[in-house]
Scaffold this motif. Structure first.
Motif, PDB file in Angstrom:
ATOM      1  N   VAL A  91       1.248  -2.038   3.583  1.00 52.64           N
ATOM      2  CA  VAL A  91       0.062  -1.195   3.792  1.00 52.64           C
ATOM      3  C   VAL A  91       0.527   0.231   4.070  1.00 52.64           C
ATOM      4  CG1 VAL A  91      -1.973  -0.830   5.247  1.00 52.64           C
ATOM      5  CG2 VAL A  91      -1.237  -3.172   4.706  1.00 52.64           C
ATOM      6  N   LYS A  92       1.569   0.331   4.889  1.00 48.63           N
ATOM      7  CA  LYS A  92       2.132   1.656   5.219  1.00 48.63           C
ATOM      8  C   LYS A  92       2.848   2.273   4.007  1.00 48.63           C
ATOM      9  CE  LYS A  92       1.553   2.114   9.851  1.00 48.63           C
ATOM     10  NZ  LYS A  92       1.091   3.243  10.611  1.00 48.63           N
ATOM     11  N   TYR A  93       3.491   1.411   3.181  1.00 49.04           N
ATOM     12  CA  TYR A  93       4.159   1.974   1.988  1.00 49.04           C
ATOM     13  C   TYR A  93       3.145   2.738   1.127  1.00 49.04           C
ATOM     14  CZ  TYR A  93       7.686  -1.790   2.775  1.00 49.04           C
ATOM     15  OH  TYR A  93       8.608  -2.650   3.296  1.00 49.04           O
ATOM     16  N   GLN A  94       1.887   2.267   1.172  1.00 46.12           N
ATOM     17  CA  GLN A  94       0.824   2.906   0.371  1.00 46.12           C
ATOM     18  C   GLN A  94       0.113   4.007   1.155  1.00 46.12           C
ATOM     19  OE1 GLN A  94       2.171   1.622  -2.413  1.00 46.12           O
ATOM     20  NE2 GLN A  94       0.098   1.971  -3.182  1.00 46.12           N
ATOM     21  N   PHE A  95       0.620   4.328   2.342  1.00 45.02           N
ATOM     22  CA  PHE A  95       0.005   5.333   3.223  1.00 45.02           C
ATOM     23  C   PHE A  95      -1.452   4.980   3.542  1.00 45.02           C
ATOM     24  CE2 PHE A  95       3.535   7.284   1.005  1.00 45.02           C
ATOM     25  CZ  PHE A  95       4.278   7.790   2.061  1.00 45.02           C
ATOM     26  N   ALA A  96      -1.707   3.679   3.610  1.00 42.29           N
ATOM     27  CA  ALA A  96      -3.036   3.204   3.995  1.00 42.29           C
ATOM     28  C   ALA A  96      -3.009   2.845   5.482  1.00 42.29           C
ATOM     29  CB  ALA A  96      -3.416   2.000   3.145  1.00 42.29           C
ATOM     30  N   THR A  97      -4.168   2.456   6.016  1.00 41.40           N
ATOM     31  CA  THR A  97      -4.279   2.199   7.452  1.00 41.40           C
ATOM     32  C   THR A  97      -4.571   0.726   7.709  1.00 41.40           C
ATOM     33  OG1 THR A  97      -5.234   4.394   7.662  1.00 41.40           O
ATOM     34  CG2 THR A  97      -5.538   2.911   9.536  1.00 41.40           C
TER      35      THR A  97
END
Ligand SMILES: Cc1ncc(COP(=O)(O)O)c(C=O)c1O
Length: 395
Positions: A91-97
């Protein structure tokens, strides 16, 4: 050397050496070669799914699913707090929350709390769910320790709110529903995406490796394309998208083909050994074995003992150290992901069961090679250590 019963070690009793030697002899060791295709076909057949893409790890599988689900910076993805951190990092790799939703007594996501979060904390315009103005795009559901989440309830919530479902079936290869509307469906083949891991501690291993399946065969083809650096022309190096070096190697796949041949036997042993542990801990006041859903045939990958915290006051570390001295390797369940440094500022929703179990679960030896005599030894020593530690600090 004294006795040592490991927590979980790989089992190479089949054709592993033969197939790996064969791959080496053929000179196909990297991301091309017949074993990769064979593993993908055999896995698809085993899972009764149309298409599988083999990749370098379960984490890569989850990342590719996340990319393919269209997760973009600023999107919200609903995730579990009590699992291995690799389920959430993509999720963080995609800069999502990420937003953490509690588990139920199966350690898998609590459907009621997911529904409550969507209904009470989010807005829904009939198409898009939003949380504080940001699109809620997907939910990551982990089938913890070989158990199965309540997929009937979770899928219905996901459909209602237009959420993509990424099943993390890394620990549940071979687990399937026996009854109900999802009867005969395998973990990982119910949601939009299913991800598997063949890490050294999983029920089958390729050293490191993973796979993705999806409910749309074209999506799996696209994932495979992304995993091989998005090569549109292999000879002239044409790339029309940003790809990844996530494709499984032929050496890994050679191991995988051999391991998959043995999977039914590994599951049989896991189930038999689990039953014996249950018998040995039956009626024991200081700890009990955590069960699996009754409407599934579980691969029973990993065994959990819930420690009675009303009586046992010793810390997990103390219990684990005492057992280590007796040659019994155990481990605590994971630390909550929302309490790890990269996640401490993220939103959590009504976490109750996750912190409860984080303090109480001890994972106990579960290798497929463990003998009955070793299981008796493990149970006996766990009982001894817990009995010695009632209400006292055992150090
Ligand atoms: C729940 C869960 N998700 C993801 C992973 C990541 O898989 P891998 O180690 O193959 O990257 C693992 C295991 O390692 C896992 O247990």
């Amino acid at each position: 050397m004294g006795r040592f019963v490991p927590l979980s070690i790989p089992n190479f009793e089949g054709n592993e050496r033969k197939y790996v030697d064969d791959a080496i002899e053929q000179g196909w060791v990297s991301t091309g070669g017949a074993y990769i295709n064979k593993l993908e076909k055999s896995l698809a057949q085993f899972l009764h799914t149309d298409n599988v893409a083999a990749c370098q790890s379960g984490t890569a599988a989850l990342h590719l699913a996340m990319v393919e689900a269209g997760i973009k910076p600023g999107d919200v993805v609903l995730v579990p707090p009590l699992t291995f951190i690799a389920a959430v990092n993509p999720v963080k790799y995609q800069f999502a929350t990420p937003v953490f939703i509690d588990c139920d007594d199966s350690f898998c996501m609590d459907a009621t709390k997911l529904q409550d979060f969507c209904q009470q904390e989010c807005a829904f315009d009939g198409k898009q769910l939003t949380y504080k103005g940001n699109p809620v795009k997907a939910v990551v559901i982990v089938h913890v320790f070989g158990n199965m989440a309540d997929m009937t309830a979770l899928m219905s919530i996901a459909h209602k709110y237009n959420l993509k479902v990424i099943e993390d079936a890394t620990e549940a290869l071979g687990t399937k529903y026996m009854d109900g509307p999802l009867a005969s469906k395998y973990a990982g083949t119910i949601g939009d995406f299913g991800c598997y891991s063949f890490n050294g501690n999983k029920i089958i291993t390729t050293g490191g490796g993973g796979a993705v399946t999806a409910n749309d065969t074209k999506v799996v083809d696209h994932i495979r394309y992304l995993s091989t650096q998005a090569k549109d022309d292999v000879h002239y190096y044409i790339h029309n998208e940003v790809g990844y070096n996530y494709r499984m190697t032929n050496l890994q796949a050679a191991l995988g083909v051999a391991q998959l041949e043995e999977l039914p036997e590994f599951i049989r042993r896991k189930q038999k050994n689990y039953k014996l542990y249950c018998q040995l801990f039956d009626g024991f006041e200081l700890g009990h074995m955590i069960g699996f859903r009754s409407d599934i045939d579980s691969n029973m990958w990993f065994y959990s003992l819930e420690i009675n915290r009303d009586k046992v006051k010793a810390t997990m570390k103390e219990i684990i150290t005492k057992l280590e001295e007796k040659g019994v390797q155990t481990r605590a369940i994971w630390g909550l992901i929302n309490e790890q440094l990269p996640y401490i500022h993220e939103i959590t929703y009504k976490l109750e069961k996750a912190p409860y179990y984080a303090e109480r679960i001890l994972n106990i030896p579960s290798s497929t090679q463990i003998t009955e005599e070793e299981i008796h030894y493990v149970a006996e020593n766990i009982k001894k250590v817990l009995e010695e530690s009632i209400g006292v600090d055992i150090e």
